[in-house]
Design a protein around this motif. Structure first.
Motif, PDB file in Angstrom:
ATOM      1  N   ALA A 241     -35.564  -4.038 -75.185  1.00 28.36           N
ATOM      2  CA  ALA A 241     -35.768  -5.433 -75.566  1.00 28.36           C
ATOM      3  C   ALA A 241     -37.248  -5.775 -75.431  1.00 28.36           C
ATOM      4  CB  ALA A 241     -34.926  -6.361 -74.680  1.00 28.36           C
ATOM      5  N   GLY A 242     -37.711  -6.699 -76.269  1.00 27.75           N
ATOM      6  CA  GLY A 242     -39.105  -7.119 -76.198  1.00 27.75           C
ATOM      7  C   GLY A 242     -39.276  -8.526 -76.721  1.00 27.75           C
TER       8      GLY A 242
ATOM      9  N   THR B 203     -24.639  -2.069 -71.210  1.00 27.53           N
ATOM     10  CA  THR B 203     -24.008  -3.205 -71.878  1.00 27.53           C
ATOM     11  C   THR B 203     -25.022  -4.315 -72.136  1.00 27.53           C
ATOM     12  OG1 THR B 203     -23.419  -4.347 -69.837  1.00 27.53           O
ATOM     13  CG2 THR B 203     -21.838  -2.701 -70.673  1.00 27.53           C
ATOM     14  N   ASP B 204     -24.644  -5.238 -73.015  1.00 22.63           N
ATOM     15  CA  ASP B 204     -25.499  -6.395 -73.287  1.00 22.63           C
ATOM     16  C   ASP B 204     -25.702  -7.228 -72.019  1.00 22.63           C
ATOM     17  OD1 ASP B 204     -25.819  -5.713 -75.964  1.00 22.63           O
ATOM     18  OD2 ASP B 204     -24.141  -6.963 -76.622  1.00 22.63           O
TER      19      ASP B 204
ATOM     20  N   LYS C 173     -43.210  -6.125 -84.202  1.00 23.76           N
ATOM     21  CA  LYS C 173     -41.873  -5.613 -84.525  1.00 23.76           C
ATOM     22  C   LYS C 173     -41.629  -4.339 -83.724  1.00 23.76           C
ATOM     23  CE  LYS C 173     -41.341  -7.651 -89.027  1.00 23.76           C
ATOM     24  NZ  LYS C 173     -41.372  -8.929 -88.490  1.00 23.76           N
ATOM     25  N   MET C 174     -40.405  -4.193 -83.248  1.00 28.81           N
ATOM     26  CA  MET C 174     -40.003  -2.999 -82.516  1.00 28.81           C
ATOM     27  C   MET C 174     -39.085  -2.160 -83.396  1.00 28.81           C
ATOM     28  SD  MET C 174     -39.227  -4.281 -78.615  1.00 28.81           S
ATOM     29  CE  MET C 174     -37.506  -4.209 -78.970  1.00 28.81           C
ATOM     30  N   SER C 175     -39.169  -0.852 -83.215  1.00 32.06           N
ATOM     31  CA  SER C 175     -38.261   0.058 -83.900  1.00 32.06           C
ATOM     32  C   SER C 175     -38.162   1.334 -83.076  1.00 32.06           C
ATOM     33  CB  SER C 175     -38.756   0.363 -85.322  1.00 32.06           C
ATOM     34  OG  SER C 175     -40.018   1.000 -85.278  1.00 32.06           O
ATOM     35  N   LEU C 176     -37.248   2.197 -83.477  1.00 29.52           N
ATOM     36  CA  LEU C 176     -37.093   3.504 -82.848  1.00 29.52           C
ATOM     37  C   LEU C 176     -37.427   4.557 -83.902  1.00 29.52           C
ATOM     38  CD1 LEU C 176     -33.730   2.942 -80.950  1.00 29.52           C
ATOM     39  CD2 LEU C 176     -36.040   2.795 -80.026  1.00 29.52           C
TER      40      LEU C 176
ATOM     41  N   GLN D 220     -36.204  -9.331 -79.197  1.00 30.18           N
ATOM     42  CA  GLN D 220     -35.733  -8.329 -80.145  1.00 30.18           C
ATOM     43  C   GLN D 220     -34.987  -7.290 -79.300  1.00 30.18           C
ATOM     44  OE1 GLN D 220     -38.826  -6.812 -82.898  1.00 30.18           O
ATOM     45  NE2 GLN D 220     -40.157  -8.254 -81.813  1.00 30.18           N
ATOM     46  N   VAL D 221     -33.843  -6.844 -79.763  1.00 32.36           N
ATOM     47  CA  VAL D 221     -33.058  -5.876 -78.997  1.00 32.36           C
ATOM     48  C   VAL D 221     -32.707  -4.690 -79.891  1.00 32.36           C
ATOM     49  CG1 VAL D 221     -30.916  -5.476 -77.712  1.00 32.36           C
ATOM     50  CG2 VAL D 221     -32.103  -7.676 -77.501  1.00 32.36           C
ATOM     51  N   LEU D 222     -32.917  -3.490 -79.353  1.00 33.19           N
ATOM     52  CA  LEU D 222     -32.570  -2.245 -80.038  1.00 33.19           C
ATOM     53  C   LEU D 222     -31.631  -1.450 -79.139  1.00 33.19           C
ATOM     54  CD1 LEU D 222     -36.178  -1.131 -81.081  1.00 33.19           C
ATOM     55  CD2 LEU D 222     -34.505  -2.307 -82.513  1.00 33.19           C
TER      56      LEU D 222
END
Length: 171
Positions: A66-67, A28-29, A117-120, A50-52
């Motif tokens: 998160a980062g 959960t958040d 930037k973060m990504s999956l 940043q949250v993914l």
């Protein structure tokens, strides 16, 4: 109808009509925020995280990543990456601190302004094995990109060392 019967009926209806997008094992958040504070310190909430959301552990449940750029480290700016997941029903988390302006392989080339930037990114099992040189990595990689040097890939390896599950790869 008694009070107990109403509670049971409401709970049963909620279970039947609850959205399929949230599962009992999903992080959960609120749990993520707790792990961000644990890894990032008491002022973690003041930063622009940043949250993914994605299944980076390949267990079928939604994990959180998160980062943010930390200015709190006495050695200079760092990028803090936190992964919160569940293993056998227990909340687990791991963090990685990546330096900026570093000549070492694990460092980011930028200064943190703008933030990376973060990504999956989904790979195949074979591609993940080829990149890491090990078996069993979840092929959904966490990518950290600062726009100045090679992408940083972080893979979750469930059967890796007990103290560390995130494995780093960079070309």
């Amino acid at each position: 109808m008694t009070g107990r019967m109403r509670i049971f009926l409401v709970a049963a209806l909620a279970a039947v009509f609850a959205p399929d997008s949230v599962r009992a094992q999903d992080v959960t958040d609120a749990e993520l925020k707790g792990e961000m504070r644990f890894h990032g310190g008491e002022h973690a909430a003041a930063h622009d995280w940043q949250v993914l959301t994605g299944d980076v552990t390949c267990d079928g449940d939604a994990d959180k990543v998160a980062g943010y750029v930390s200015h709190d480290n006495p050695d200079g700016r760092r990028f803090l990456l936190v992964v919160a997941a569940r293993e056998e029903g227990q909340l687990v988390s791991e963090s990685v601190v990546v330096p900026f302006d570093s000549a070492n392989q694990a460092g980011l080339c930028g200064t943190g302004t703008p933030p990376p930037k973060m990504s999956l990114e989904q790979f195949t099992d074979e591609e993940a094995r080829e990149m890491l040189g090990i078996e069993g990595a979840c092929p959904l990689a966490i990518i950290v990109e600062d726009g100045m040097c090679d992408l940083h890939h972080f893979f979750w390896v469930p059967e890796w060392e007990e103290e560390r599950k995130l494995i780093f790869f960079r070309n």
